[in-house]
Design a protein around this motif. Structure first.
Motif, PDB file in Angstrom:
ATOM      1  N   TYR A   1      48.382 -13.414 -70.267  1.00  0.00           N
ATOM      2  CA  TYR A   1      47.384 -12.766 -69.401  1.00  0.00           C
ATOM      3  C   TYR A   1      47.830 -11.330 -69.155  1.00  0.00           C
ATOM      4  O   TYR A   1      48.691 -11.070 -68.305  1.00  0.00           O
ATOM      5  N   ASP A   2      47.218 -10.391 -69.882  1.00  0.00           N
ATOM      6  CA  ASP A   2      47.671  -8.995 -69.757  1.00  0.00           C
ATOM      7  C   ASP A   2      47.192  -8.329 -68.471  1.00  0.00           C
ATOM      8  O   ASP A   2      47.611  -7.214 -68.155  1.00  0.00           O
ATOM      9  N   ASN A   3      46.315  -9.002 -67.722  1.00  0.00           N
ATOM     10  CA  ASN A   3      45.879  -8.455 -66.425  1.00  0.00           C
ATOM     11  C   ASN A   3      46.652  -9.101 -65.271  1.00  0.00           C
ATOM     12  O   ASN A   3      46.156  -9.227 -64.155  1.00  0.00           O
ATOM     13  N   LEU A   4      47.885  -9.486 -65.550  1.00  0.00           N
ATOM     14  CA  LEU A   4      48.750 -10.093 -64.539  1.00  0.00           C
ATOM     15  C   LEU A   4      49.231  -9.051 -63.530  1.00  0.00           C
ATOM     16  O   LEU A   4      49.543  -7.912 -63.889  1.00  0.00           O
ATOM     17  N   VAL A   5      49.319  -9.454 -62.256  1.00  0.00           N
ATOM     18  CA  VAL A   5      49.976  -8.632 -61.240  1.00  0.00           C
ATOM     19  C   VAL A   5      50.896  -9.537 -60.431  1.00  0.00           C
ATOM     20  O   VAL A   5      50.525 -10.648 -60.042  1.00  0.00           O
ATOM     21  N   ILE A   6      52.116  -9.080 -60.203  1.00  0.00           N
ATOM     22  CA  ILE A   6      53.069  -9.793 -59.368  1.00  0.00           C
ATOM     23  C   ILE A   6      52.910  -9.285 -57.938  1.00  0.00           C
ATOM     24  O   ILE A   6      52.960  -8.073 -57.701  1.00  0.00           O
ATOM     25  N   ILE A   7      52.731 -10.192 -56.997  1.00  0.00           N
ATOM     26  CA  ILE A   7      52.659  -9.824 -55.585  1.00  0.00           C
ATOM     27  C   ILE A   7      53.829 -10.489 -54.874  1.00  0.00           C
ATOM     28  O   ILE A   7      54.022 -11.705 -54.984  1.00  0.00           O
ATOM     29  N   ALA A   8      54.620  -9.683 -54.165  1.00  0.00           N
ATOM     30  CA  ALA A   8      55.814 -10.213 -53.515  1.00  0.00           C
ATOM     31  C   ALA A   8      56.098  -9.459 -52.224  1.00  0.00           C
ATOM     32  O   ALA A   8      55.711  -8.297 -52.076  1.00  0.00           O
ATOM     33  N   GLU A   9      56.782 -10.140 -51.308  1.00  0.00           N
ATOM     34  CA  GLU A   9      57.199  -9.454 -50.080  1.00  0.00           C
ATOM     35  C   GLU A   9      58.175  -8.334 -50.404  1.00  0.00           C
ATOM     36  O   GLU A   9      58.144  -7.276 -49.789  1.00  0.00           O
ATOM     37  N   HIS A  10      59.044  -8.585 -51.380  1.00  0.00           N
ATOM     38  CA  HIS A  10      60.042  -7.564 -51.735  1.00  0.00           C
ATOM     39  C   HIS A  10      60.453  -7.731 -53.192  1.00  0.00           C
ATOM     40  O   HIS A  10      60.636  -8.849 -53.668  1.00  0.00           O
ATOM     41  N   ILE A  11      60.566  -6.614 -53.892  1.00  0.00           N
ATOM     42  CA  ILE A  11      61.063  -6.594 -55.266  1.00  0.00           C
ATOM     43  C   ILE A  11      62.187  -5.559 -55.314  1.00  0.00           C
ATOM     44  O   ILE A  11      61.997  -4.409 -54.914  1.00  0.00           O
ATOM     45  N   PHE A  12      63.342  -5.964 -55.782  1.00  0.00           N
ATOM     46  CA  PHE A  12      64.477  -5.048 -55.837  1.00  0.00           C
ATOM     47  C   PHE A  12      64.175  -3.884 -56.786  1.00  0.00           C
ATOM     48  O   PHE A  12      63.474  -4.057 -57.797  1.00  0.00           O
ATOM     49  N   PRO A  13      64.678  -2.694 -56.474  1.00  0.00           N
ATOM     50  CA  PRO A  13      64.387  -1.498 -57.293  1.00  0.00           C
ATOM     51  C   PRO A  13      64.657  -1.696 -58.782  1.00  0.00           C
ATOM     52  O   PRO A  13      63.870  -1.245 -59.615  1.00  0.00           O
ATOM     53  N   LYS A  14      65.751  -2.367 -59.109  1.00  0.00           N
ATOM     54  CA  LYS A  14      66.084  -2.602 -60.518  1.00  0.00           C
ATOM     55  C   LYS A  14      65.001  -3.434 -61.197  1.00  0.00           C
ATOM     56  O   LYS A  14      64.630  -3.161 -62.353  1.00  0.00           O
ATOM     57  N   LEU A  15      64.476  -4.427 -60.498  1.00  0.00           N
ATOM     58  CA  LEU A  15      63.442  -5.282 -61.080  1.00  0.00           C
ATOM     59  C   LEU A  15      62.109  -4.547 -61.171  1.00  0.00           C
ATOM     60  O   LEU A  15      61.347  -4.733 -62.130  1.00  0.00           O
ATOM     61  N   LYS A  16      61.821  -3.692 -60.189  1.00  0.00           N
ATOM     62  CA  LYS A  16      60.592  -2.890 -60.266  1.00  0.00           C
ATOM     63  C   LYS A  16      60.638  -1.959 -61.472  1.00  0.00           C
ATOM     64  O   LYS A  16      59.635  -1.805 -62.190  1.00  0.00           O
ATOM     65  N   ALA A  17      61.798  -1.358 -61.706  1.00  0.00           N
ATOM     66  CA  ALA A  17      61.941  -0.462 -62.859  1.00  0.00           C
ATOM     67  C   ALA A  17      61.725  -1.235 -64.165  1.00  0.00           C
ATOM     68  O   ALA A  17      61.098  -0.728 -65.102  1.00  0.00           O
ATOM     69  N   HIS A  18      62.238  -2.453 -64.208  1.00  0.00           N
ATOM     70  CA  HIS A  18      62.065  -3.279 -65.413  1.00  0.00           C
ATOM     71  C   HIS A  18      60.596  -3.635 -65.622  1.00  0.00           C
ATOM     72  O   HIS A  18      60.085  -3.559 -66.754  1.00  0.00           O
ATOM     73  N   LEU A  19      59.908  -4.007 -64.552  1.00  0.00           N
ATOM     74  CA  LEU A  19      58.485  -4.339 -64.664  1.00  0.00           C
ATOM     75  C   LEU A  19      57.677  -3.134 -65.131  1.00  0.00           C
ATOM     76  O   LEU A  19      56.775  -3.269 -65.972  1.00  0.00           O
ATOM     77  N   ARG A  20      58.002  -1.951 -64.621  1.00  0.00           N
ATOM     78  CA  ARG A  20      57.288  -0.747 -65.062  1.00  0.00           C
ATOM     79  C   ARG A  20      57.549  -0.474 -66.543  1.00  0.00           C
ATOM     80  O   ARG A  20      56.634  -0.083 -67.284  1.00  0.00           O
ATOM     81  N   LYS A  21      58.783  -0.679 -66.959  1.00  0.00           N
ATOM     82  CA  LYS A  21      59.153  -0.407 -68.349  1.00  0.00           C
ATOM     83  C   LYS A  21      58.364  -1.272 -69.322  1.00  0.00           C
ATOM     84  O   LYS A  21      57.964  -0.813 -70.402  1.00  0.00           O
ATOM     85  N   ILE A  22      58.126  -2.535 -68.947  1.00  0.00           N
ATOM     86  CA  ILE A  22      57.416  -3.443 -69.868  1.00  0.00           C
ATOM     87  C   ILE A  22      55.929  -3.552 -69.528  1.00  0.00           C
ATOM     88  O   ILE A  22      55.210  -4.345 -70.143  1.00  0.00           O
ATOM     89  N   GLY A  23      55.489  -2.755 -68.548  1.00  0.00           N
ATOM     90  CA  GLY A  23      54.053  -2.654 -68.282  1.00  0.00           C
ATOM     91  C   GLY A  23      53.444  -3.777 -67.481  1.00  0.00           C
ATOM     92  O   GLY A  23      52.245  -4.063 -67.614  1.00  0.00           O
ATOM     93  N   ILE A  24      54.227  -4.421 -66.615  1.00  0.00           N
ATOM     94  CA  ILE A  24      53.693  -5.485 -65.770  1.00  0.00           C
ATOM     95  C   ILE A  24      53.406  -4.925 -64.374  1.00  0.00           C
ATOM     96  O   ILE A  24      54.278  -4.340 -63.732  1.00  0.00           O
ATOM     97  N   ALA A  25      52.171  -5.103 -63.918  1.00  0.00           N
ATOM     98  CA  ALA A  25      51.760  -4.585 -62.606  1.00  0.00           C
ATOM     99  C   ALA A  25      52.414  -5.381 -61.490  1.00  0.00           C
ATOM    100  O   ALA A  25      52.663  -6.585 -61.613  1.00  0.00           O
ATOM    101  N   TYR A  26      52.700  -4.694 -60.382  1.00  0.00           N
ATOM    102  CA  TYR A  26      53.237  -5.378 -59.212  1.00  0.00           C
ATOM    103  C   TYR A  26      52.726  -4.705 -57.951  1.00  0.00           C
ATOM    104  O   TYR A  26      52.357  -3.529 -57.942  1.00  0.00           O
ATOM    105  N   ILE A  27      52.702  -5.472 -56.869  1.00  0.00           N
ATOM    106  CA  ILE A  27      52.372  -4.948 -55.538  1.00  0.00           C
ATOM    107  C   ILE A  27      53.315  -5.611 -54.547  1.00  0.00           C
ATOM    108  O   ILE A  27      53.462  -6.840 -54.539  1.00  0.00           O
ATOM    109  N   GLU A  28      53.937  -4.803 -53.702  1.00  0.00           N
ATOM    110  CA  GLU A  28      54.720  -5.344 -52.601  1.00  0.00           C
ATOM    111  C   GLU A  28      53.846  -5.404 -51.352  1.00  0.00           C
ATOM    112  O   GLU A  28      52.881  -4.624 -51.217  1.00  0.00           O
TER     113      GLU A  28
END
Length: 314
Positions: free
Chosen positions: A67-94
């Motif tokens: 599902y390429d329209n995936l978004v991860i929603i979380a109370e908190h995502i560590f900076p290292k993991l956010k950088a990884h998600l951005r690198k591979i193009g996965i959307a996220y919202i805290e």
């Protein structure tokens, strides 16, 4: 838990970035989030986490491949993991309003909001070191919760005084629903399983560590005292873990192990009674070890264990 995370996220998206959002609990994942950003309408499939952990990334990447329209929603995502998600193009919202969304239509990145802490957050006893040991048994035998508190204490090996506090913690989170004065029914046990694995990795497993060793011979030829020692993880998946009640001297003497900080064998304290004398830890613990270790092969093995041994008890 999911509704609280979603409600807070929607409120802060509007406060931080004037983004209108609406969420529906439907679809192949946790639900569907509809956003309007700069006049562009987006429909995103949501995977909701309280706190994203590194061992969950492999599973998330597999979902994203489907599902390429995936978004991860979380109370908190560590900076290292956010950088990884951005690198591979996965959307996220805290939940505080930080977000990353990139597709052919737009690029939206906010990382200005600080993590919000509750000044006085009551500890839920169900997810302390002791509570996790009790949950370990509840997840394997759902009927155990309706035994007497003394029977629960004897089965789980924890002090009797802890049992009502752990049960109350589960009730507060909505996992246990009182049927009458003596009986409970379970709710959302799959969600509880995910929380247990996450908290086991953070709260319990690090405290079980005893030592690391080098094995002199083939691990399959070691004759374990199965009353006090069992293989954990999944040796076939190259995760050599031993759960034991034996001390360092006995481990060296009985199994010819050599203490070695870089050794291939990790030894942890056995926190259950191996009354069936199995050579391996219960499937639930092997499943957790594999999920925590991560990697495609381990996740695939964990899924097989879940399907065969865990799902029937959920």
């Amino acid at each position: 838990m999911e509704k609280d995370i979603i409600d807070t996220t929607i409120e802060n998206l509007y406060r931080v970035a004037d983004i209108q959002a609406r969420w529906e609990q439907k679809g192949p994942l946790d639900g569907e989030l509809k956003l309007q950003i700069n006049g562009i309408d987006l429909n995103l499939l949501t995977e909701i986490k309280k706190e994203l952990r590194e061992y969950q990334l492999d599973q998330i990447e597999r979902i994203h491949n489907e599902y390429d329209n995936l978004v991860i929603i979380a109370e908190h995502i560590f900076p290292k993991l956010k950088a990884h998600l951005r690198k591979i193009g996965i959307a996220y919202i805290e939940t505080n309003g930080n977000l990353f969304i990139q597709n052919k239509q737009l690029f939206c990145f906010i990382d200005t909001q600080k993590k919000r802490f509750n000044k006085r957050k009551e500890t839920n006893r169900a997810f302390t070191k002791t509570g996790l040991k009790v949950l370990f048994h509840f997840l394997q035998k759902k009927e155990l919760v309706n035994k007497t508190q003394r029977e629960i204490a004897q089965t789980t090996g924890v002090a009797l005084g802890n049992i009502p506090q752990i049960i109350n913690g589960l009730k507060k989170m909505g996992y246990l629903i009182p049927l009458n004065n003596k009986k409970y029914i379970w709710e959302n046990r799959n969600e509880l399983l995910e929380m247990w694995v996450n908290q086991y990795a953070i709260e319990l497993k690090p405290k079980l560590f005893k030592n690391k060793y080098h094995i002199r011979e083939d691990w399959q030829k070691i004759n374990l005292n199965t009353e006090t020692t069992a293989w954990g993880g999944e040796p076939a998946a190259d995760i050599l873990t031993l759960y034991t009640k034996e001390n360092n001297i006995n481990l060296i003497k009985n199994y010819r192990l050599i203490p070695d900080q870089n050794g291939e064998l990790e030894v942890l304290e056995m926190f259950w009674n191996n009354i069936e004398l199995n050579k391996t830890a219960p499937p639930l613990l092997i499943y957790a070890d594999l999920i925590i270790e991560g990697g495609k092969r381990n996740i695939e093995t964990a899924q097989k264990i879940y399907n065969e041994f865990i799902q029937p008890n959920i």
